[in-house]
Scaffold this active site. Structure first.
Site, PDB file in Angstrom:
ATOM      1  N   GLU A 285     -11.713   5.144  -1.770  1.00 34.41           N
ATOM      2  CA  GLU A 285     -12.193   4.454  -0.563  1.00 34.41           C
ATOM      3  C   GLU A 285     -11.304   3.299  -0.135  1.00 34.41           C
ATOM      4  O   GLU A 285     -11.174   3.003   1.045  1.00 34.41           O
ATOM      5  CB  GLU A 285     -13.616   3.898  -0.793  1.00 34.41           C
ATOM      6  N   ASP A 328      26.763   4.108  11.149  1.00 36.02           N
ATOM      7  CA  ASP A 328      28.028   4.213  11.851  1.00 36.02           C
ATOM      8  C   ASP A 328      29.034   3.331  11.115  1.00 36.02           C
ATOM      9  O   ASP A 328      28.663   2.476  10.317  1.00 36.02           O
ATOM     10  CB  ASP A 328      27.857   3.742  13.300  1.00 36.02           C
ATOM     11  N   ASP A 672     -13.571  -0.706  -6.877  1.00 35.31           N
ATOM     12  CA  ASP A 672     -12.749  -0.844  -5.669  1.00 35.31           C
ATOM     13  C   ASP A 672     -12.325  -2.296  -5.448  1.00 35.31           C
ATOM     14  O   ASP A 672     -11.182  -2.580  -5.091  1.00 35.31           O
ATOM     15  CB  ASP A 672     -13.518  -0.342  -4.444  1.00 35.31           C
TER      16      ASP A 672
END
Length: 830
Positions: A285, A328, A672
């Site tokens: 979550e 480049d 969490d």
């Protein structure tokens, strides 16, 4: 097309534009301005806050969480719904605010193409044209402009007159050297008579008529390119891969739980909240919040410490995953200015006298030709030779002309004598020299040999002539020798290339320059160019080629796309309109702050300077963030998968639910919250050495292996609770079982956080890091919550002291097995 009014002879162009060499009247200019509109680029609107938040919902995990929140609300599990929807809102706001900050920073970097322009305007048709400074936005087709050294070309124009005109149009074409432009209608290629908006006048002067303004210019056409849809980057591909596997598991979990409980335990819809809670438990979550926090924090640190702006937060992860960086040569490996390499006499031996005469010519050309600044080669000559030329009295000078390809200076010599100094292309100089039979060809071969070594060559000749009006046109001169130049190397280029190689990043040079010039710059910086190939030689991609020369803008985009197709994560550094297609084709487009506006807007990352060192810092920051995200994914996927498997197994063996839905959600919420610490962790050196790629299959294999180990620990705890204490009837006490398993789950999750992270281990005596503190806090919650009043509200009860002993043994054995498995996994990593 915008170029059509510029086709044909000068007279035809003027007639088509209803203009003339005397320019437009004020009335005509005002009328055309009302008709064609202002000479400005199309506005690019920044998205609104609602649009930014809506765009964040396209993230797969955010969308999955939103669906789970709605499902929870549908089954009246309001607590679950509120928590999940709050996570969705936090993730959207964090991502939108990060992108908003990047847009505000970019707005401060926007630069105008030009401020004002000098045009010829008349008050009425019979009036005399007068040069005026008008805002660039008020230019219209048919206006006659005057252009001089240093001017930005404010619109697409067709040359009417030009004198020694050299135009720097690298922003449009990628050419590193100025291009000669001519106004002649005969024997001149079409584009040599045209100058385009965004170019710069390097030297010379010109009068030109405006053929296109605003949206009709080539610059504006390139500006529209970013509206095309962009391919997803490495981060998007990885997250989508992991997301869809988890979505399949989540969709299967509730039906399996319902069917198993209905079949074996005769429990039906009453287990639906538990099934939804298990599906939520399988979901990472916090991933959207963790990802956004890690990336936003890394982007903010980059902006503060190195002035690197990350416009699109997932691009920071993509930077960490880059294994091929395409650049480049000009302005990246080199400084876009020449320096003297050596001076050679006609025999090919080094001779400082040749350099001195070349510097004398450069000095007096600058003094007498009224140039605003020295030519790049002249500047290099004067820097290398030191004080030169001031010992003479200058008489006359003819600046470099792209047609003659020479410049001439005349200085006072002996009594009644002048010395002519001629410099320029070897072929042009030798045409005016007296040489022995065969000597002309030998000297041309000498010049060609130096050019093939990647050097620019300037020939030098002198002659003493009686003073006269045509002294500068002297013939039969004495050939003095050659001065060779190389591109000045970027000061930090060699160190940056070594650092990138140490980080596992392969640098490929895609350039429009000559192959020998590009190879020379690479060798000087310690980068082995290998076999240099041209774009035409690699139609299917660069393969193992380090340098690809003679690249058009289309070639660069094609080669970048081919590298991505081959499985590489590609970064591209570009600063011109000609780089826009390649910037958008790459996983990460990178542009310096000095890039043209359209290149900056097309890029994902904007650098303070066009410097590989800044890219190295950005790659390190990306790997830092990606390492923390990877730690979170490893920990949460393996722990969640193990818990879900254990819950499903226990649910089938027990006469009651192994955990109440509220307890499952409380456990998930605690875990969490603790995992937010991963956003502030310090990755170890191993996480920074190579590209940080989130490979879905590797993560799922990791989660499956370590998740099964976690499930075994959970089931072993269940067996201890069921059998080892007071016999099989002990599991009849649901509150005791729920409390013990809740505690054991949080303790195992704390162990997983410490043992499966990729961060640096906290040394003895050093304060624990954020993950260590979070794991300790999680363990404390597991021990203290069940006997607390909140634990009672969740259906838990204090545990007898004996209940802690055997689960502690199980936890210790699990920690040892986890550490051994982790060590074995690390040894098997490449």
């Amino acid at each position: 097309m915008a170029s059509e009014p510029a086709e044909g002879t000068t007279l035809e162009v003027l007639r088509r534009l209803e203009s003339g060499p005397r320019g437009l009247t004020d009335t005509e200019a005002a009328s055309r301005l009302a008709e064609s509109g202002e000479n400005t680029l199309p506005d690019r609107r920044t998205p609104s806050w609602p649009r930014r938040c809506a765009r964040a919902l396209r993230d797969p995990f955010t969308a999955v969480l939103l669906c789970l929140g709605l499902v929870s609300a549908a089954v009246a599990s309001w607590g679950t719904a509120v928590v999940i929807l709050a996570l969705v809102a936090v993730s959207c706001v964090l991502r939108a605010s990060g992108e908003h900050r990047a847009d505000r920073s970019l707005a401060a970097l926007r630069e105008l193409v030009a401020g004002t322009a000098t045009v010829l305007r008349r008050a009425d048709p019979a009036g005399q044209p007068e040069p005026r400074e008008v805002p660039v936005a008020e230019l219209v087709p048919g206006d006659v402009l005057r252009l001089g050294p240093g001017d930005l070309v404010p619109a697409d124009v067709r040359l009417l007159r030009a004198r020694g005109l050299m135009v720097q149009q690298g922003a449009l074409t990628g050419e590193s050297a100025p291009v000669a432009k001519r106004a002649a209608d005969v024997d001149a290629p079409g584009e040599s008579r045209l100058c385009f908006q965004g170019s710069t006048i390097a030297s010379g002067s010109a009068t030109a008529v405006v053929t296109a303004t605003g949206a009709a210019t080539r610059f504006a056409a390139a500006h529209r390119v970013p509206d095309a849809p962009r391919q997803g980057g490495a981060f998007d591909r990885s997250v989508h891969g992991i997301s869809w596997v988890l979505i399949r598991f989540m969709l299967l979990t509730p039906p399996l739980v319902l069917m198993a409980n209905a079949t074996l335990r005769d429990r039906g819809l009453e287990t639906l909240p538990f099934a939804v809670a298990v599906a939520v438990g399988l979901t990472p979550e916090m991933l959207p919040v963790i990802v956004t926090t890690c990336l936003a924090r890394g982007a903010a640190l980059l902006a503060r410490a190195h002035a690197v702006i990350v416009k699109r937060l997932p691009a920071l992860h993509d930077l960490g995953a880059v294994d091929v960086l395409c650049v480049d040569k000009t302005g990246t490996l080199t400084q876009d200015r020449p320096v003297v390499e050596r001076a050679l006499d006609p025999a090919g031996r080094e001779d400082p006298e040749v350099l001195r005469w070349a510097a004398v010519g450069a000095w007096w050309t600058l003094q007498l030709a009224e140039l605003p600044s020295p030519d790049a080669l002249d500047e290099a000559l004067l820097e290398a030779a030191g004080p030169a030329g001031e010992e003479y009295d200058g008489v006359d000078a003819v600046p470099f002309d792209p047609v003659r390809r020479t410049s001439t200076a005349v200085v006072r010599g002996g009594l009644g004598q002048h010395t002519v100094v001629l410099t320029g292309a070897a072929e042009a100089v030798l045409e005016r020299c007296a040489t022995a039979p065969g000597e002309h060809e030998r000297l041309l071969a000498l010049a060609a040999r130096e050019a093939d070594a990647g050097l620019r060559v300037l020939a030098v000749a002198t002659a003493d002539r009686p003073a006269g009006p045509r002294t500068a046109d002297a013939r039969g001169m004495a050939f003095r020798g050659l001065v060779t130049f190389r591109d000045a190397l970027a000061p930090t280029g060699a160190d940056a290339l070594r650092a990138l190689a140490d980080r596992g990043v392969t640098v490929k040079v895609l350039t429009g320059d000559h192959p020998a010039t590009a190879a020379r710059a690479c060798r000087d910086l310690g980068l082995d160019p290998g076999e240099v190939r041209t774009a035409a030689q690699v139609p299917d991609g660069p393969g193992d080629a380090t340098v690809v020369a003679r690249c058009t803008p289309e070639d660069k985009a094609r080669l970048v796309t081919a590298l991505r197709t081959a499985g590489h994560t590609v970064g591209f550094l570009g600063d011109g309109v000609n780089d826009v297609a390649a910037l958008r084709a790459a996983d990460v487009g990178i542009a310096p702050r000095s890039a043209v506006d359209v290149a900056r807007e097309s890029a994902d990352v904007v650098l303070a300077d066009k410097d590989l060192t800044s890219i190295g810092h950005a790659i390190t920051a990306g790997r830092h963030a990606s390492g923390n995200i990877a730690s979170y994914l490893r920990v949460t996927l393996s722990s969640n998968l193990g818990n879900v498997v254990a819950m499903l197994g226990a649910g089938l063996l027990l006469p009651f639910l192994p955990m109440l839905p509220a307890q499952v959600l409380a456990q998930n919420l605690c875990f969490d919250a603790a995992q937010l610490a991963f956003a502030h962790d310090r990755p170890g050196a191993a996480a920074l050495r190579g590209p940080a790629v989130l490979r879905p299959r590797a993560f799922l294999r990791f989660a499956l292996g370590f998740g099964m180990l976690n499930a075994l620990a959970d089931l072993a705890t269940f067996a201890v609770l069921a059998l080892a204490l007071n016999g099989p009837d002990a599991v009849d006490d649901e509150a005791v079982f729920h409390s013990a398993w809740f505690t054991e789950n949080l303790l195992t999750q704390a162990a997983v956080m410490l043992l499966l992270r990729t961060g640096r281990r906290d040394a003895a005596g050093r304060p624990p890091g954020p993950v260590g503190l979070a794991a300790a806090g999680l363990a404390a919650v597991g021990l203290l919550l069940p006997p607390s009043p909140l634990g009672a509200a969740l259906g838990m009860t204090p545990l007898p002291a004996a209940y802690y002993l055997l689960p502690a043994v199980v936890l210790g054995l699990y920690a040892l097995a986890l550490a051994a498995a982790r060590a074995r996994h690390r040894r098997r990593q490449p």
